[in-house]
Design a protein around this motif. Sequence first.
Motif, mmCIF file in Angstrom:
data_model
loop_
_atom_site.group_PDB
_atom_site.id
_atom_site.type_symbol
_atom_site.label_atom_id
_atom_site.label_comp_id
_atom_site.label_asym_id
_atom_site.label_seq_id
_atom_site.Cartn_x
_atom_site.Cartn_y
_atom_site.Cartn_z
ATOM 1 N N UNK A 111 0.721 -1.351 -0.138
ATOM 2 C CA UNK A 111 0.166 0.022 -0.668
ATOM 3 C C UNK A 111 0.960 1.265 0.074
ATOM 4 N N UNK A 112 2.206 1.380 0.633
ATOM 5 C CA UNK A 112 3.083 2.593 0.487
ATOM 6 C C UNK A 112 3.589 2.608 -0.191
ATOM 7 N N UNK A 113 3.591 1.239 -0.929
ATOM 8 C CA UNK A 113 4.502 1.768 -2.606
ATOM 9 C C UNK A 113 3.899 2.357 -3.372
ATOM 10 N N UNK A 114 2.483 1.848 -3.452
ATOM 11 C CA UNK A 114 1.282 2.251 -4.177
ATOM 12 C C UNK A 114 1.081 3.857 -4.348
ATOM 13 N N UNK A 115 1.090 4.333 -2.827
ATOM 14 C CA UNK A 115 0.833 5.404 -2.785
ATOM 15 C C UNK A 115 2.227 6.694 -2.985
ATOM 16 N N UNK A 116 3.485 6.180 -2.547
ATOM 17 C CA UNK A 116 4.041 6.488 -3.175
ATOM 18 C C UNK A 116 5.062 6.613 -4.426
#
Length: 167
Positions: free
Chosen positions: A100-105
Motif C-alpha cells: 500500500x505504501x509503495x502504491x501511494x508513494x
Amino acid sequence: MTTSFEEIVIERFTEVHVEGVTALYNEPTVCRQVLQMPYQPNDIWRSRLSGCDERRVQLVAVHKGKVIGNIGLDQYSRIRQSHVGSIYMGVALAWHGKGVGSQLMGAVLEIADNWMNLHRVELTVYSDNNAAKSLYQKFGFEVEGTLRKYAVRDGVFVDALAMARLR
C-alpha cells in the motif's frame, strides 16, 4: 490476507474519506509513527481539505470502500523553493508490508515529477521506523541528517531522520 493491487484504489482525498482518514490516524500504531495527536475529531481532517490548492496533493488508498492509507504532498510556496515538496504518509497496521505504501508513494511521486516538476521531495521519519525507511530508500530517498529529539512519543523525545529524493 491475500489482496491484488486491483482491489486497492488510489483516489483524491475528499469529504467522503474524512471519517476513514480520521480513523486511520487515530489507530494507535499509526498515530505513534506520525506527528498527529491521538483521538482527533473528523473536523481536523475536514479542515485540511478546505486549504486544498494546486500546491497540495492528498491521496488515499481504499480497499472495498475503507481507507487503508493516506499520503500528502505539499509544494513549498516560497518562490525560491517552488521546486521542493514535502511528503507525509500513514498506512493502517493491517496493511503494512502489503504494498500500500509503495502504491501511494508511486502515485504521489508521479505527480511530483510529471505534473508539478518538483526536483526535490523531502520527508521526515522516526529513526527507529525501519520499514518506512526501507520504503523511502526504495524510491530513491536518502538520509540527509538526524533531527535529534525531534518529537515526543510515548512520553520521551525521539530522533527523526531528514530524507530527500533529488531528480
